[in-house]
Scaffold this active site. Structure first.
Site, mmCIF file in Angstrom:
data_model
loop_
_atom_site.group_PDB
_atom_site.id
_atom_site.type_symbol
_atom_site.label_atom_id
_atom_site.label_comp_id
_atom_site.label_asym_id
_atom_site.label_seq_id
_atom_site.Cartn_x
_atom_site.Cartn_y
_atom_site.Cartn_z
ATOM 1 N N LYS A 46 -9.549 -6.399 17.014
ATOM 2 C CA LYS A 46 -8.892 -5.967 15.781
ATOM 3 C C LYS A 46 -7.658 -5.143 16.169
ATOM 4 O O LYS A 46 -7.662 -4.444 17.194
ATOM 5 C CB LYS A 46 -9.869 -5.117 14.954
ATOM 6 C CG LYS A 46 -9.271 -4.441 13.734
ATOM 7 C CD LYS A 46 -8.799 -5.430 12.686
ATOM 8 C CE LYS A 46 -7.908 -4.755 11.637
ATOM 9 N NZ LYS A 46 -7.184 -5.759 10.819
ATOM 10 N N SER A 71 -4.935 -7.902 2.700
ATOM 11 C CA SER A 71 -4.081 -6.719 2.865
ATOM 12 C C SER A 71 -4.979 -5.603 3.403
ATOM 13 O O SER A 71 -5.054 -4.522 2.821
ATOM 14 C CB SER A 71 -3.443 -6.311 1.535
ATOM 15 O OG SER A 71 -4.452 -6.109 0.563
ATOM 16 N N GLY A 73 -4.671 -3.845 5.983
ATOM 17 C CA GLY A 73 -3.874 -2.657 6.308
ATOM 18 C C GLY A 73 -4.303 -1.985 7.593
ATOM 19 O O GLY A 73 -4.312 -0.752 7.706
ATOM 20 N N ASN A 127 1.100 -6.863 18.255
ATOM 21 C CA ASN A 127 1.291 -7.306 16.877
ATOM 22 C C ASN A 127 2.631 -6.725 16.433
ATOM 23 O O ASN A 127 2.761 -5.517 16.222
ATOM 24 C CB ASN A 127 0.145 -6.784 16.002
ATOM 25 C CG ASN A 127 0.347 -7.081 14.529
ATOM 26 O OD1 ASN A 127 1.369 -7.667 14.138
ATOM 27 N ND2 ASN A 127 -0.609 -6.684 13.713
ATOM 28 N N CYS A 130 4.583 -4.924 12.151
ATOM 29 C CA CYS A 130 4.566 -3.660 11.411
ATOM 30 C C CYS A 130 5.975 -3.210 11.068
ATOM 31 O O CYS A 130 6.905 -3.395 11.842
ATOM 32 C CB CYS A 130 3.943 -2.560 12.256
ATOM 33 S SG CYS A 130 2.243 -2.863 12.622
ATOM 34 N N GLY A 243 -3.122 -20.515 13.305
ATOM 35 C CA GLY A 243 -2.767 -20.709 11.899
ATOM 36 C C GLY A 243 -3.506 -21.899 11.315
ATOM 37 O O GLY A 243 -3.132 -23.048 11.555
ATOM 38 N N GLY A 265 -8.903 -17.952 13.401
ATOM 39 C CA GLY A 265 -8.957 -16.761 12.555
ATOM 40 C C GLY A 265 -9.866 -16.948 11.356
ATOM 41 O O GLY A 265 -11.089 -16.769 11.435
ATOM 42 N N THR A 266 -9.262 -17.348 10.237
ATOM 43 C CA THR A 266 -9.980 -17.460 8.968
ATOM 44 C C THR A 266 -11.236 -18.329 9.074
ATOM 45 O O THR A 266 -12.218 -18.078 8.364
ATOM 46 C CB THR A 266 -9.013 -18.009 7.892
ATOM 47 O OG1 THR A 266 -7.896 -17.101 7.817
ATOM 48 C CG2 THR A 266 -9.647 -18.114 6.526
#
Ligand SMILES: Cc1cc2nc3c(=O)[nH]c(=O)nc-3n(C[C@H](O)[C@H](O)[C@H](O)COP(=O)(O)O)c2cc1C
Length: 305
Positions: A46, A71, A73, A127, A130, A243, A265-266
């Site tokens: 993460k 989101s 965050g 990443n 940001c 993706g 991922g998903t």
């Protein structure tokens, strides 16, 4: 037939091209109950920040056609708690440990990279999505100068492989990938989520409390594939494709388009055992085509002239 799924990408040799994408697999702990994680190429942690973060207010996920918006965050325990409590677990999974870090300034990235450099990790994934808190809302990864500055600064403090995870929310992904390669990244990871929105017309409110979120899942696969293929023509460093990958065919599409490895991922949120089925199906598909080494497929796509 013996099928060799091993690949090398961005300075990391892996038993499989399947990495678990940041934010969709935690630190692997919850998934350990479902299967032997050593079948994976690696786990991307993460996204970590210098200080712990609680993330955004809920609702922070919404389902969309062929995908989802999130989101979250960057909810995470912070880099120090990660090193103390989560890294030891990740180290004993038997697959590679990729640590994803997210900063709001060059100093943030450098501070975390310095802490990671003497740890037993296999790569640092930056990443770069940001916003820079100092310069306003501009994403670090959508400005080639800021992106270069971050990667060069991290390169100066660590010998660990650096993977630059790029945001697709830019005009030219190739420009960003070339900047990342020139700045010293060992690989580019394409793509993070696409900025999106879901609304409820009756309440006249966005569904996410943050108003906008990152779109992921099968809906973004064509965009990600296009970016992988485009960047493959432009840079010499390896590409890690991500993706919308749901099945083994999706993995092979990305590899043919130019990816040396991929991230899932998903799909992990739909089925925690997604990677087990994909690994099994990859062997079957390759066997049927008499292909014994998956790594030979990378970049074999022949574009129409
Ligand atoms: C719930 C959720 C949380 C995520 N958190 C992160 C994160 O912390 N850091 C990061 O680099 N990417 C994060 N991502 C992006 C994924 O790693 C991946 O790039 C993206 O979801 C596209 O892949 P997919 O379509 O297979 O999900 C997150 C994605 C989701 C769905």
């Amino acid at each position: 037939m013996k099928i060799d799924l091993s690949v090398e990408a961005g300075g990391v040799r892996m038993a499989s091209p399947l990495l678990m994408a940041s934010g969709t697999f935690g630190f692997g702990r919850e998934m350990d109950a479902f299967y032997d994680l050593s079948i994976l190429g690696g786990i991307c942690s993460k996204g970590l920040t210098v200080a712990p973060r609680l993330g955004n207010d809920p609702p922070r996920a919404a389902e969309t056609a062929s995908g989802m918006l999130n989101s979250v965050g960057l909810q995470n325990p912070g880099i120090d708690a990660f090193l103390e409590h989560e890294l030891p677990f990740m180290r004993q999974t038997g697959c590679k440990t990729i640590v994803n870090i997210a900063g709001y300034s060059v100093e943030d990235y450098v501070a975390m990279a310095e802490k990671l450099t003497d740890e037993a990790i296999d790569a640092i994934e930056l990443n770069l999505s940001c916003p820079n808190v100092r310069t306003g809302c501009m994403l670090i990864g959508s400005d080639p100068l800021q992106l270069t500055e971050v990667i060069q600064a991290v390169r100066a403090v660590t010998d660990k492989p650096i993977w630059a995870k790029l945001t697709p929310n830019v005009t030219s992904i190739s420009q960003m990938a070339v900047a990342a390669a020139d700045a010293g990244a060992d690989a580019v990871v394409l793509i993070n989520t696409l900025m999106g929105m879901a609304v409820d017309w009756k309440t006249r409110r966005p569904i996410l409390k943050n108003n906008t979120g990152g779109l992921s899942g099968p809906a973004i696969k064509p965009v990600a594939l296009r970016m992988v293929s485009e960047v493959y023509q432009q840079v010499d460093i390896p590409i890690i494709g991500v993706g919308g990958i749901l099945c083994a065919e999706d993995v092979l599409d990305f590899m043919v388009a130019g990816a040396s490895a991929v991230q899932i991922g998903t799909a992990n949120l739909i089925s925690p055992c997604a990677a087990v089925k994909i690994t099994h199906d990859l062997r079957q598909l390759l066997g049927k085509e008499n292909l014994t080494r998956i790594s030979t497929l990378t970049g074999t796509l022949q574009l129409w002239s």
